[in-house]
Design an enzyme around this catalytic site. Structure first.
Site, PDB file in Angstrom:
ATOM      1  CG  ASP A 215       5.540   3.488   1.948  1.00  0.00           C
ATOM      2  OD1 ASP A 215       5.569   4.130   3.020  1.00  0.00           O
ATOM      3  OD2 ASP A 215       4.519   3.383   1.244  1.00  0.00           O
TER       4      ASP A 215
ATOM      5  CE  LYS B 121      -1.065   5.599   7.753  1.00  0.00           C
ATOM      6  NZ  LYS B 121      -0.637   5.037   6.476  1.00  0.00           N
TER       7      LYS B 121
ATOM      8  CG  PHE C 229      -1.865   1.223   1.179  1.00  0.00           C
ATOM      9  CD1 PHE C 229      -3.041   1.178   0.441  1.00  0.00           C
ATOM     10  CD2 PHE C 229      -1.548   2.400   1.840  1.00  0.00           C
ATOM     11  CE1 PHE C 229      -3.894   2.274   0.362  1.00  0.00           C
ATOM     12  CE2 PHE C 229      -2.401   3.510   1.772  1.00  0.00           C
ATOM     13  CZ  PHE C 229      -3.568   3.441   1.042  1.00  0.00           C
TER      14      PHE C 229
HETATM   15  C1  LIG Z   1      -0.900   5.257   5.075  1.00  0.00           C
HETATM   16  C2  LIG Z   1       0.161   4.851   4.148  1.00  0.00           C
HETATM   17  C3  LIG Z   1       0.413   5.575   2.966  1.00  0.00           C
HETATM   18  C4  LIG Z   1      -0.457   6.726   2.517  1.00  0.00           C
HETATM   19  O1  LIG Z   1      -0.391   7.809   3.392  1.00  0.00           O
HETATM   20  P1  LIG Z   1      -1.437   9.005   3.276  1.00  0.00           P
HETATM   21  O2  LIG Z   1      -0.941  10.003   4.275  1.00  0.00           O
HETATM   22  O3  LIG Z   1      -2.781   8.459   3.612  1.00  0.00           O
HETATM   23  O4  LIG Z   1      -1.378   9.503   1.881  1.00  0.00           O
HETATM   24  C5  LIG Z   1       1.465   5.167   2.186  1.00  0.00           C
HETATM   25  N1  LIG Z   1       2.233   4.130   2.523  1.00  0.00           N
HETATM   26  C6  LIG Z   1       2.027   3.420   3.639  1.00  0.00           C
HETATM   27  C7  LIG Z   1       2.935   2.287   3.975  1.00  0.00           C
HETATM   28  C8  LIG Z   1       0.977   3.748   4.485  1.00  0.00           C
HETATM   29  O5  LIG Z   1       0.747   3.023   5.583  1.00  0.00           O
END
Ligand SMILES: *Cc1c(COP(=O)(O)O)cnc(C)c1O
Length: 401
Positions: free
Chosen positions: A214, A243, A127
């Site tokens: 990520d 986050k 994701f």
């Molecule tokens: C939540 C998340 C995103 C997206 O972040 P947003 O602030 O909602 O755009 C991307 N990568 C990972 C691993 C995430 O957990």
């Protein structure tokens, strides 16, 4: 009728006030927050030090523009470089934007190498966000369906499978980077094996690919280190973070090292809000609190305690497939979909999440106490046991209306 677009199937509750790991709804009912706004409020709700810093900063200066120097951005850049070992940072406002910056960096890097259509290796169940490029990088048809055409330039392989990445390296000369979560969050708290990152680093070095991590969910101390990659000795080329960094004040960053660090030139990329004084003050204060209060060590201790606690209490349950995670990024995988548990937990005064249909996801604040961890075990265990026994029992005949 609500005027809010229905992009979320919201639970029937709204919160008014929070303190540490506790939230109070509009009826005054109290909840234990084992989700922290999805790994956002790492130092808990209304942390007095963070509140004081934000109050002061709002009274002084919220926003100027990236057309001017921003002292707090310089300061946060120094701090992020020091804790990550990376060289430069781009500031934005969210996780998907941080990943957009990483994707643009990889493409820019590819074009500089003379590759016309650069591609990035991404993982199944990954994701990376909801923008058009990041949903294309995401490994979930649910996220993508209805938004085609997808952005080209992503090659997908199974997660935690080095041989699959090697096959891509042998067959595809357009690849310039790998983008991966070391612990897949939305995908179900899937933890890679210990040699995975080393293996990826070797493949990336052999083919001059950028290794891009990520850490939007796994970063900012959640796994017991500032970044999940720091549990190994491997150094990435690009890392994204969002986050937990501002504890709720929106901020995202894309960190880069070595050859990736100086690729972007004035005009290559930008963001109106990115790295404004308020967001940078929030991030600096959050990082300071995590360090001063020993919250990474706490995340390891309390995370181990919670996993061991569920391990004991759910032992021998055939409906429980695995209890896993790192630090305070915890998943309990059941053998069947268990989304109903979220509402049941809410009724019991506990906030949890279910992801990937059958994985209970726990992301409590990093300052979760031993007592709160015991409360979590006491509240959630009977719900899981009840749920499993109901699933095991024969289904009653459906009632006809
Ligand atoms: C939540 C998340 C995103 C997206 O972040 P947003 O602030 O909602 O755009 C991307 N990568 C990972 C691993 C995430 O957990």
């Amino acid at each position: 009728m609500s005027h809010v677009m229905t992009t979320y199937a919201r639970l029937p509750v709204a919160f008014e006030r929070g303190e540490g790991a506790w939230l109070w709804d509009t009826n005054g009912k109290r909840y234990l927050d084992a989700l922290a706004g999805i790994a956002v409020c790492g130092v808990g709700h209304s942390h007095p030090k963070l509140t004081a810093v934000l109050r002061e900063q709002i009274g002084r200066l919220i926003h100027t523009s990236n057309l001017y120097g921003i002292t707090l951005q310089e300061e946060l850049g120094d701090r992020l470089a020091a804790i990550s070992g990376m060289d430069t940072v781009f500031f934005c406002n969210s996780g998907c934007e941080a990943n957009e910056a990483a994707i643009k960096l990889a493409r820019y890097y590819g074009h500089q190498k003379g590759i016309e259509a650069p591609a990035i290796v991404v993982m199944e169940k990954a994701f990376h966000g909801r923008t058009i490029a990041t949903l294309s990088a995401t490994g979930s048809r649910k996220v993508q369906a209805g938004f085609e055409p997808l952005v080209a330039g992503f090659v997908r392989v199974p997660f935690d499978d080095l041989a699959a990445v090697k096959r891509v390296a042998e067959n595809n000369r357009s690849v310039v980077a790998v983008l991966v979560e070391l612990i897949q969050g939305e995908g179900g708290i899937n933890v890679c094996h210990s040699g995975y990152l080393n293996g990826l680093r070797e493949i990336c070095d052999a083919h001059q690919w950028l290794l891009m991590l990520d850490e939007v969910q796994s970063g900012t101390g959640r796994t017991g280190a500032w970044f999940a990659f720091q549990h190994s000795g491997v150094k990435p080329d690009v890392v994204t973070l969002a986050k937990g960094l501002g504890n709720g004040v929106p901020i995202g960053v894309c960190l880069a090292a070595a050859q990736a660090a100086k690729l972007f030139k004035p005009g290559s990329h930008g963001s109106t809000f990115g790295g404004n004084p308020l967001a940078c003050a929030a991030a600096l204060a959050t990082l300071g609190i995590i360090e001063d209060e020993g919250l990474m060590k706490n995340a390891v201790e309390i995370g181990d305690f919670i996993r061991a606690g569920f391990g004991t209490r759910l032992a021998g349950q055939p409906g429980v497939r695995e209890i896993r995670g790192m630090g305070l990024m915890i998943g309990i995988e059941l053998v069947q979909p268990c989304g109903d548990l979220v509402q049941q937990a809410l009724d019991a005064g506990l906030l949890i999440n279910v992801t990937a249909d059958n994985v209970i996801r726990l992301l409590p604040p990093l300052n979760f106490t031993r007592e709160q961890a015991e409360q979590l075990l006491d509240m959630l265990t009977p719900l899981v046991l009840d749920f499993l026994s109901q699933q095991a029992a024969p289904q009653p005949a459906a009632q006809s209306a």
